[in-house]
Design an enzyme around this catalytic site. Structure first.
Site, PDB file in Angstrom:
ATOM      1  N   LYS A  39       2.654  -3.118   8.989  1.00 29.59           N
ATOM      2  CA  LYS A  39       3.883  -2.407   8.647  1.00 29.59           C
ATOM      3  C   LYS A  39       5.052  -3.331   8.936  1.00 29.59           C
ATOM      4  O   LYS A  39       5.205  -3.818  10.061  1.00 29.59           O
ATOM      5  CB  LYS A  39       3.990  -1.124   9.480  1.00 29.59           C
ATOM      6  CG  LYS A  39       5.172  -0.237   9.120  1.00 29.59           C
ATOM      7  CD  LYS A  39       5.112   1.059   9.922  1.00 29.59           C
ATOM      8  CE  LYS A  39       6.263   1.991   9.589  1.00 29.59           C
ATOM      9  NZ  LYS A  39       6.194   3.248  10.371  1.00 29.59           N
ATOM     10  N   ALA A  70       5.400   2.401   0.592  1.00 31.29           N
ATOM     11  CA  ALA A  70       6.782   2.003   0.887  1.00 31.29           C
ATOM     12  C   ALA A  70       7.553   3.210   1.383  1.00 31.29           C
ATOM     13  O   ALA A  70       7.411   4.316   0.850  1.00 31.29           O
ATOM     14  CB  ALA A  70       7.453   1.424  -0.357  1.00 31.29           C
ATOM     15  N   ASP A 128       5.587  13.710  10.700  1.00 31.78           N
ATOM     16  CA  ASP A 128       5.558  13.469   9.254  1.00 31.78           C
ATOM     17  C   ASP A 128       4.118  13.487   8.735  1.00 31.78           C
ATOM     18  O   ASP A 128       3.623  12.490   8.207  1.00 31.78           O
ATOM     19  CB  ASP A 128       6.218  12.120   8.947  1.00 31.78           C
ATOM     20  CG  ASP A 128       6.487  11.929   7.463  1.00 31.78           C
ATOM     21  OD1 ASP A 128       6.494  12.925   6.726  1.00 31.78           O
ATOM     22  OD2 ASP A 128       6.673  10.769   7.038  1.00 31.78           O
ATOM     23  N   ILE A 180       0.845  -1.198   0.000  1.00 33.44           N
ATOM     24  CA  ILE A 180       0.000   0.000   0.000  1.00 33.44           C
ATOM     25  C   ILE A 180       0.881   1.249   0.000  1.00 33.44           C
ATOM     26  O   ILE A 180       0.546   2.264  -0.608  1.00 33.44           O
ATOM     27  CB  ILE A 180      -0.923   0.016   1.237  1.00 33.44           C
ATOM     28  CG1 ILE A 180      -1.763  -1.259   1.283  1.00 33.44           C
ATOM     29  CG2 ILE A 180      -1.797   1.250   1.258  1.00 33.44           C
ATOM     30  CD1 ILE A 180      -2.659  -1.466   0.082  1.00 33.44           C
ATOM     31  N   LEU A 185      12.347   2.795   5.757  1.00 32.99           N
ATOM     32  CA  LEU A 185      12.630   1.727   6.712  1.00 32.99           C
ATOM     33  C   LEU A 185      11.688   0.540   6.604  1.00 32.99           C
ATOM     34  O   LEU A 185      11.960  -0.512   7.181  1.00 32.99           O
ATOM     35  CB  LEU A 185      12.573   2.279   8.147  1.00 32.99           C
ATOM     36  CG  LEU A 185      13.493   3.462   8.460  1.00 32.99           C
ATOM     37  CD1 LEU A 185      13.354   3.859   9.926  1.00 32.99           C
ATOM     38  CD2 LEU A 185      14.933   3.124   8.134  1.00 32.99           C
ATOM     39  N   GLY A 186      10.574   0.677   5.897  1.00 32.36           N
ATOM     40  CA  GLY A 186       9.628  -0.433   5.815  1.00 32.36           C
ATOM     41  C   GLY A 186       8.542  -0.177   4.787  1.00 32.36           C
ATOM     42  O   GLY A 186       8.587   0.817   4.051  1.00 32.36           O
TER      43      GLY A 186
END
Length: 653
Positions: A228, A207, A363, A205, A210-211
């Site tokens: 996640k 990227a 963020d 969904i 870190l993951g």
């Protein structure tokens, strides 16, 4: 690297900015550090050892002092990173190989910048070189992607055209194979995927550095969840790169002190501390729980629930948020939501995080904020969360008060207290620049004021003076800019301050916090004179905030479900403020004298101003109820007044 800093600083041909060489920075003695404070009580530590500790204050301890917090247990310390990287001979060889790869890649890129400068085309190829840098950081791996994301919000380190290109790294990062991701999930769960999930998406969904995220359905309950999962083998890469970053930083401390007013190691430590926090998904789960607690009972904000029993350090399972992307105004309108109401909720939620909780989403880009179909705002992705201490929050409020009072010298001192300037820096040259920025931005009124224009002017300021933007405040700036951008997308004529000011006005007028009461007094008095117009403006703005919040569609149908304490106010409740004002009038001789002067200044009674204030509050205040509350508190106030009077009488003798 030193040549890169010096050559491109002078000719402005690279992504680094310029500062005057002769800007005065006064060196001051090292401050007593936290380690010294913790150890000094031990009888076994002699005076010489304490002196040695004082003289060797680490960058992390400087950060703690600057933030106003003490962190007893850390995931990141330079010693931890060094021990992990140098734990075996194989690790050392890997470190050498990684160092060669980084030096070769960055060295080649730097050689292209030098060539551009020598042939005189350095400015015209900036867009291409900026894209080249972004691609290079992607190729070097997650540490460098994350570093690029951080640099995208650091105008004190990198120039604006490079910043704009690196912003792409915040949304567009390559994913890793599903098979690898599913294996990691199964390792964390300790059982096959199909045992826990009846369905899982075949593609990611989203990227990130870190993951990446998948959508799934829990087999046991049928609930939709987001999974996640961390990138494979990322931890040793991160530790190895952090060691190399800090080693390089130790050679650049002199340049960094000259250009930024702080050690380069301190910048790396800020970055490393935040990066390792994001790497541990158990900390992100804790962040989610903290946000849930902060917004508990707030009917306008949705925070996803975390499934801790299915989560671990590399996998995080959360409630799926089925919302509307907040940059799609037509979809929000089609859902029957009021754009203005949703924006009011969003700005108020952001300001509560920053000024009330001190814990804010670092963020809030469009992929992390959604409009729920019932009118609420929803947040996701809590890996990048920053915290402001009570001290920092109060200094921020001080800065707002100083801006309102046009006290630019104190605004400059606020910058030092917040860590933008090194302690002991002479702020005198900065005061005129701050005055120019604020007056040019606010002089046009709210209709033309926006954070992006102010930030652009501030970016120029950090190139001229030794200003370092601390990591947590770079996140504050980024958060405000991103959310203002979202507001502009939904409503191009939206004015951020037209929503922010009413919220701040309401807090100043109603919050019983003694620190805020003190700031309210500072706002209402200027040069010893009471500012009647400011009081009226504060009341009008606060009433506007109450009206917008209480009439918001997100609250419709929810008021009956909430307890009385949790309901959103429909009127401006000034009961506590009036009680505190009456107490101050009776107890504080200075305030009493100022208020009496306010009523009689210019040799006239200011009855008309009192009547105007009363008219503004007539429909908001239940006079009998307020009178009862004031009467209830009268005995304690009278006692306090008598004690104050007797103390003053005794002191006169």
């Amino acid at each position: 690297m030193e040549l890169l800093l010096s050559t491109h600083t002078v000719y402005r041909s690279s992504f680094l900015g310029h500062r005057p060489e002769n800007f005065p920075v006064r060196r001051i003695p090292a401050r007593r550090n936290l380690k010294t404070a913790r150890i000094s009580s031990a009888s076994s530590v002699n005076e010489g050892q304490l002196l040695n500790l004082k003289l060797n204050s680490s960058a992390l301890e400087q950060l703690d002092i600057e933030r106003g917090v003490c962190i007893p247990f850390r995931k990141y310390t330079p010693e931890t990173v060094r021990n992990k990287v140098l734990e075996s001979q194989g690790a050392i060889l890997s470190l050498i190989g990684r160092g060669v790869e980084i030096v070769w890649s960055l060295g080649f890129y730097y050689s292209t910048l030098v060539y551009d400068f020598l042939v005189g085309r350095d400015e015209e190829v900036v867009p291409f070189r900026a894209r080249q840098l972004r691609n290079l950081l992607c190729d070097l791996g997650p540490s460098f992607i994350k570093a690029g994301q951080v640099l995208a919000n650091r105008p004190d380190i990198i120039r604006e055209d490079y910043m704009n290109e690196l912003c792409i790294l915040q949304d567009d990062v390559p994913s890793f194979p599903n098979k690898v991701a599913f294996n990691i999930i199964e390792e964390e769960l300790g059982q096959p995927l199909e045992t826990v999930f009846s369905k899982i998406s075949s593609s990611t969904i989203a990227a990130a550095s870190l993951g990446q995220v998948y959508r799934a359905t829990l087999r046991a309950t049928g609930e939709e969840v987001a999974i996640k999962v961390q990138r494979p083998e990322i931890e040793p890469i991160i530790y190895r790169d952090l060691f190399l970053f800090r080693t390089l930083a130790s050679f650049l401390n002199g340049i960094s002190l000259q250009k930024l007013g702080c050690n380069a190691e301190l910048i790396v430590d800020e970055f490393g501390e935040k990066l390792l926090e994001e790497l541990d998904y158990t900390l992100e789960a804790r962040n989610i729980e903290d946000f849930l607690e902060n917004f508990k009972g707030d009917p306008t904000v949705k925070i996803p629930r975390v499934y801790k029993q299915l989560s671990g350090s590399r996998v995080l399972v959360m409630e799926w948020i089925d919302g509307i992307r907040c940059t799609n105004p037509q979809a929000i309108k089609d859902a029957g939501l009021d754009i203005d109401g949703f924006l009011t909720i969003g700005v108020s939620a952001a300001l509560r995080q920053l000024l009330e909780f001190g814990l804010f989403h670092g963020d809030p880009h469009p992929g992390n904020i959604f409009a729920m179909r019932d009118g609420r705002i929803a947040y996701v992705d809590f890996g990048n969360v920053a915290q402001l201490s009570q001290q920092n929050k109060q200094i921020l409020i001080d800065a707002v008060v100083h801006a309102v009072n046009e006290d630019y010298a104190e605004m400059a001192n606020d910058f030092t207290r917040l860590g933008f300037l090194a302690s002991g820096t002479d702020v005198t040259p900065i005061v005129p620049a701050l005055e120019s920025i604020w007056q040019n931005s606010s002089g046009k009124g709210l209709s033309d004021f926006n954070f992006r224009s102010v930030t652009g002017k501030f970016n120029q300021l950090v190139y001229q003076y030794p200003i370092r933007i601390p990591e947590r405040f770079s996140l504050v700036i980024r958060s405000l800019l991103t959310q203002e951008g979202i507001c502009f997308t939904l409503k191009p004529e939206f004015k951020f301050l037209e929503v922010a000011y009413p919220y701040v006005a309401k807090r100043l007028l109603t919050d019983p916090n003694p620190a805020l009461r003190e700031r309210l007094i500072q706002v209402l008095f200027k040069d010893g004179l009471f500012q009647w117009k400011r009081l009226e403006n504060l009341i009008v703005l606060a009433k506007e905030n109450v009206a917008k919040m209480s009439s918001n569609p997100a609250l419709q149908g929810k008021q009956m479900e909430l307890s009385r304490e949790m309901q959103v106010q429909k009127k401006l409740d000034l009961t506590d403020t009036i009680k505190d004002g009456a107490r101050l009038f009776l107890v504080d001789a200075g305030i009493r004298r100022q208020l009496l002067l306010a009523l009689t200044e210019d040799s006239k009674l200011h009855i008309d101003e009192l009547v105007d204030v009363y008219k503004l509050l007539d429909d908001q205040i239940d006079i009998p109820s307020v009178a009862v509350e004031v009467a209830r508190g009268f005995p304690s106030v009278a006692r306090e007044a008598m004690l104050s009077w007797s103390a003053s009488v005794l002191s006169d003798r």
